[in-house]
Design an enzyme around this catalytic site. Structure first.
Site, PDB file in Angstrom:
ATOM      1  N   ASP A 404     -10.088   6.739  10.954  1.00 15.83           N
ATOM      2  CA  ASP A 404     -10.571   6.291  12.271  1.00 15.83           C
ATOM      3  C   ASP A 404     -10.806   4.771  12.197  1.00 15.83           C
ATOM      4  OD1 ASP A 404     -11.914   6.193  14.820  1.00 15.83           O
ATOM      5  OD2 ASP A 404     -12.528   8.277  14.573  1.00 15.83           O
ATOM      6  N   ASP A 518      -5.902   5.916  20.854  1.00 15.75           N
ATOM      7  CA  ASP A 518      -7.162   6.348  21.480  1.00 15.75           C
ATOM      8  C   ASP A 518      -7.521   5.355  22.598  1.00 15.75           C
ATOM      9  OD1 ASP A 518      -9.596   7.682  21.827  1.00 15.75           O
ATOM     10  OD2 ASP A 518     -10.600   6.637  20.172  1.00 15.75           O
ATOM     11  N   GLU A 521      -7.200   5.149  28.402  1.00 10.31           N
ATOM     12  CA  GLU A 521      -7.250   5.566  29.825  1.00 10.31           C
ATOM     13  C   GLU A 521      -7.010   4.387  30.769  1.00 10.31           C
ATOM     14  OE1 GLU A 521      -9.412   6.439  27.414  1.00 10.31           O
ATOM     15  OE2 GLU A 521      -8.396   8.364  27.184  1.00 10.31           O
ATOM     16  N   ASP A 616     -12.962  14.263  23.021  1.00  7.89           N
ATOM     17  CA  ASP A 616     -14.287  14.416  22.401  1.00  7.89           C
ATOM     18  C   ASP A 616     -14.961  15.737  22.749  1.00  7.89           C
ATOM     19  OD1 ASP A 616     -13.696  11.921  21.518  1.00  7.89           O
ATOM     20  OD2 ASP A 616     -15.187  10.873  22.743  1.00  7.89           O
ATOM     21  N   HIS A 674     -11.079  17.082  12.992  1.00  2.00           N
ATOM     22  CA  HIS A 674     -11.582  15.710  13.170  1.00  2.00           C
ATOM     23  C   HIS A 674     -13.036  15.788  13.600  1.00  2.00           C
ATOM     24  CE1 HIS A 674     -12.110  11.597  14.306  1.00  2.00           C
ATOM     25  NE2 HIS A 674     -11.990  11.781  15.598  1.00  2.00           N
TER      26      HIS A 674
HETATM   27  O1  MIG Z   1     -15.683   5.682  21.719  1.00  2.00           O
HETATM   28  O2  MIG Z   1     -12.619   5.964  17.334  1.00  2.00           O
HETATM   29  O3  MIG Z   1     -11.874  10.436  21.158  1.00  2.00           O
HETATM   30  O4  MIG Z   1     -11.628  10.943  18.430  1.00  2.00           O
HETATM   31  O5  MIG Z   1     -13.180   9.397  16.693  1.00  2.00           O
HETATM   32  C1  MIG Z   1     -15.241   6.616  20.794  1.00  2.00           C
HETATM   33  C2  MIG Z   1     -13.798   6.671  17.442  1.00  2.00           C
HETATM   34  C3  MIG Z   1     -13.899   6.221  20.260  1.00  2.00           C
HETATM   35  C4  MIG Z   1     -13.002   8.400  20.695  1.00  2.00           C
HETATM   36  C5  MIG Z   1     -12.036   9.425  20.198  1.00  2.00           C
HETATM   37  C6  MIG Z   1     -12.538   9.987  18.898  1.00  2.00           C
HETATM   38  C7  MIG Z   1     -12.681   8.872  17.895  1.00  2.00           C
HETATM   39  C8  MIG Z   1     -13.635   7.814  18.441  1.00  2.00           C
HETATM   40  N1  MIG Z   1     -13.148   7.327  19.723  1.00  2.00           N
END
Ligand code: MIG
Length: 869
Positions: A404, A518, A521, A616, A674
């Protein structure tokens, strides 16, 4: 012009009677004063060449009270035709709550529903359109090479600003099973979704559908020719086409409707006044909120098991409203109306026909189907290495290790920190030496506050003008993990090249195998930007869909910000898709082999470039259970590579939940455990030996079945099929399968019945008619070294007449049944070997037939073991 228009005035009673009777239930009294135009070749009147028909109902001379024409918002006489059944009322106040006076000033009917019993979140509208509510009128209908074209005109403005009073309708009879129509502004080019879709140059020679047009108020009626069933009927409510509010309503031939991702809930949607909002958003998944992705596509199951689908190719913020009549309204805030109708008739064909338009899924590499392990908080290469070693020691397969944000330097993309990740490249090389793969997270937001000259991705990005800009033409600055950030505009060709360069340069240092994209959006920790957003029509549209936070800029960028292809207002929902495309391309360039991209945000057509994980989710039984319909839904949408975070992401898991989640996760097409930064560890080796044994067994099943899974992905890639399937896809003629979303099929052959509740050692599942063989007639020790706990015997075969069956499901068991008459390839399993990996195993030529699973096949002790049926 080879079509006579206006049509001859002779009354065509035959046509009228047929049309009116067949559609009375849907057209209701709207038809009573309307015209219906029936292009003749659609109706088999070929002996009267090139003629259009007009049907005229008695009573047409009484058009009802005429609203006063006038400009936007001018008062009108209260309508008298308000005798509309509650379930068939279409909302005349979608934009805000209004009083009786305001409602009637809109020319609408006001009938408050009783306050008690309390209406749910949304109920029948109190203010609704009378049948006489002014809409568009169809004129100049002509035939074209591909179908028809016509002009739509409106005399009376609506209560939304900037009505487009003259529109152009184009109808394309594209293929036998696919009808396409667009409604646009002929005078001004409006934003259209930049998705590559098939172009046709002639009309299909034969079609499964017929199309009819109602002249005034304008509407389209589409039928299934075979039985005359009305699949689409847009005459049920007025058409809206204002600059920032487009509404198209249709009746539905049944209430069995699915699609319209991304949302959390059952696979079949409720038509009891449901609103689904599509506006991609970073939020922990819960029901009734807009989530990470947007897929404006639905599939309806009709009586008898036929199905059809409808796709509105529109990426603007929208609501889709379902009501019990049943009917559906698309309410979009921009773009054009670009509608596809897929006739099936099998539900499988509907999916295929949809994917012919948006694209078949990409073919993932074989290793992508193995087990993936990740967590937020693997804070160094030492810890990451230790995790991998622990997995091996505990005899768990692990094909891909992930990291991550922890690897980054100051949480910035394309960097790694010197504290824990100094030897990052070496770690990845070691993983490779052991036959493993490596994936790390990449966020789209690029740190904008590093000193000039110290952070190349931003410096280069600035120089190459790849960032989304604000109204002053400067990069819009928001806040994400690294602090202040700019956002790449993946609709710009220069940004695609820049991204490719950044990926390649980083790959030259750290030879990663896949990208986890990630926050796309895109997510922003401040509303709009650090400087807020300007005040404008785009920022404050006259209709705001039901987005969480009540405003479009909540948790994202200013709607008015500028991208290469259009405004963010138009392109927001495409951010994840365009980043997936950019990353897919970049990986191909950097690695030269099939790419692997997993994305949080998605849009229609995403599966062509990447997979998806469901974000999440909480470590809860409820979320375990919700994950199943989500996985099934994404398979219907052409994103077969999908999975939820096994054992849950937010909060602490429990041993039992984690075992059950690993069992179900073994049948997610994408299987990754995860975990969140602050949750208790949940790697498989953290649990009791009993729990581990159960998890090993689930993994052994998956690994044994990988050749079948790979085959299914290949069929998805080349034929537009699904991998994880809802039962209705295989058994559409059995309505009992339609609502089953706590079981899944892999392909046509394998039925999976997981336990989704705490404390259960039995599970009840639906078994469609036929014979089903238990795939696990082998004892528990086949999957590990320890003897199985005592448990009831498993039934070897089920001869079902189409019934619910209760099965033993002790903690070490997920029920798997093979459908009689099907063949699936298996491979020898390497679980417990020193180098467990999907790629490390020779693909076994074993084929199983009729459920005859030889025990030695699943208990195969060595990698090289050859299993024969
Ligand atoms: O604001 O990178 O959905 O899987 O571990 C959180 C940290 C940001 C959201 C992702 C999650 C990931 C996390 N990210």
């Amino acid at each position: 012009m080879d079509v006579r228009w206006p049509p001859s005035s002779r009354p065509l009673l035959g046509v009228c009677t047929f049309v009116c009777l067949a559609s009375a239930a849907f057209l209701g009294h709207v038809l009573l004063h309307d015209f219906l135009v029936v292009p003749q070749e659609q109706r088999g009147f070929s002996q009267v060449p090139e003629e259009l028909y007009r049907a005229r109902q008695q009573g047409a001379s009484d058009p009802g009270p005429q609203p006063t024409p006038g400009h936007h918002g001018s008062p009108r006489a209260a309508p008298t035709q308000c005798d509309v059944p509650p379930n068939s009322r279409f909302d005349c106040a979608p934009d805000k709550a209004i009083t009786q006076e305001q409602c009637e000033a809109r020319g609408c009917c006001y009938r408050p529903a009783s306050q008690w019993p309390q209406v749910p979140r949304m109920g029948q509208p109190w203010c609704f359109f009378p049948p006489s509510y002014p809409s568009y009128k169809l004129e100049n209908l002509t035939t074209t090479e591909t179908g028809y074209t016509a002009t739509l005109t409106r005399n009376t403005p609506t209560f939304f600003p900037k009505d487009i009073l003259t529109l152009r309708l184009d109808v394309l009879l594209e293929t036998e099973g696919r009808l396409h129509f667009t409604i646009k502004d002929p005078a001004n080019r409006r934003y259209e979704v930049p998705l590559e879709t098939p172009r046709v140059h002639s009309r299909a020679s034969s079609t499964l559908y017929s199309v009819e047009f109602q002249e005034e108020p304008f509407g389209v009626v589409v039928r299934r020719k075979l039985d005359g069933r009305v699949l689409l009927n847009t005459t049920v409510a007025p058409l809206f086409f204002a600059d920032q509010f487009l509404q198209l309503s249709t009746s539905l031939p049944s209430q069995h409707i699915t699609g319209l991702a991304e949302h959390l809930g059952s696979l079949m949607l409720s038509t009891n006044w449901t609103k689904i909002t599509l506006w991609n958003r970073d939020i922990a998944p819960s029901p009734n909120v807009n989530l990470y992705g947007s897929h404006p596509f639905y599939l309806v199951l009709e009586d008898g098991g036929s199905a059809h689908g409808v796709f509105l190719l529109n990426s603007n913020a929208m609501d889709v409203v379902l009501q019990p009549s049943p009917a559906l309204s698309w309410r979009s805030t921009g773009g054009i109306l670009d509608v596809y109708i897929f006739l099936g008739p099998e539900p499988k064909s509907v999916v295929q026909q949809y994917l012919e338009v948006v694209g078949y899924p990409f073919m993932p590499p074989y290793w992508g189907l193995g087990f993936h392990l990740c967590r937020w908080g693997y804070s160094s290469t030492t810890i990451t290495r230790q995790v991998v070693e622990n997995m091996t020691r505990a005899r768990f397969p692990l094909d891909t290790q992930w990291n991550d944000l922890d690897y980054m330097d100051a949480k910035r993309d394309f960097t790694f920190n010197e504290d824990g990740f100094r030897d990052f490249p070496a770690m990845v090389q070691e993983l490779h030496q052991d036959g493993r793969r490596y994936v790390m997270i990449v966020d789209p937001a690029i740190s904008s506050s590093s000193p000039p000259g110290s952070y190349r991705p931003y410096d280069e990005g600035l120089r190459r003008r790849v960032f989304i800009t604000n109204e002053t033409g400067q990069p819009l600055i928001g806040k994400v993990w690294p602090g202040l950030t700019a956002f790449p505009d993946f609709t710009s060709p220069e940004a695609l090249d820049w991204w490719q360069d950044m990926v390649s340069e980083f790959h030259a240092q750290v030879p990663f195998d896949g990208m986890w994209i990630d926050m796309n959006e895109p997510s922003n920790f401040v509303k709009g930007s650090v400087d807020g957003c300007p005040d404008s029509d785009l920022e404050n549209p006259p209709y705001v869909p039901g987005v969480v936070g009540g405003t479009l800029r909540a948790a994202t960028l200013c709607a008015s910000s500028r991208q290469f292809l259009s405004t963010h207002y138009d392109l927001h929902n495409l951010y994840g898709l365009t980043e997936a495309l950019a990353s897919h391309r970049a990986l191909v360039r950097a690695r030269g082999t099939r790419p692997f991209v997993i994305s949080r945000s998605t849009f229609a057509g995403h599966g062509r470039y990447a997979g998806h994980w469901t974000g999440d989710v909480w470590s809860s039984w409820e979320q375990l259970s919700y994950s199943l319909p989500e996985i099934l839904l994404f398979n219907l949408l052409g994103v077969p590579l999908v999975g939820a975070d096994i054992c849950g992401f937010l909060g602490n898991t429990s041993e039992e939940l984690c075992v059950r989640w690993t069992q179900l996760g073994a049948f997610y097409p994408f299987m990754r455990n995860h975990n969140d930064l602050n949750s208790l560890p949940q790697e498989p080796y953290r649990f009791s030996e009993t729990a581990q044994e159960a998890m090993r067994k689930a993994l052994a099943l998956r690994y044994a079945l990988l050749p079948y899974l790979y085959l299914l992905f290949h069929r998805a890639h080349v034929l537009g099929e699904t991998v994880a399937r809802p039962l209705f896809l295989e058994f559409p003629e059995d309505p009992r399968t339609w609502t089953v979303d706590h079981q899944l099929l892999w392909g046509a052959a394998l039925l999976i019945t997981p336990v989704l509740e705490a404390g259960k050692v039995q599970v009840t599942g639906y078994f469609p008619p036929g014979t089903w063989y238990n795939l696990q007639t082998v004892p528990g020790e086949a999957f590990g070294s320890l003897p199985p706990p005592p448990r009831p015997p498993l039934t070897p075969a089920i001869h079902s007449k189409g019934q619910w069956v209760t099965l033993p499901a002790p903690l070490d068991t997920i029920n798997l049944h093979l459908r009689a008459g099907h063949i699936i390839p298996l491979q020898g399993v390497c679980i417990g070997q020193s180098e467990p990996s999907a790629v490390g195993c020779p693909v076994d030529p074993a084929f199983l037939q009729h459920g005859a699973v030889p025990a030695q096949c699943l208990s195969c002790p060595d990698c090289g073991c050859l299993c024969q049926a």
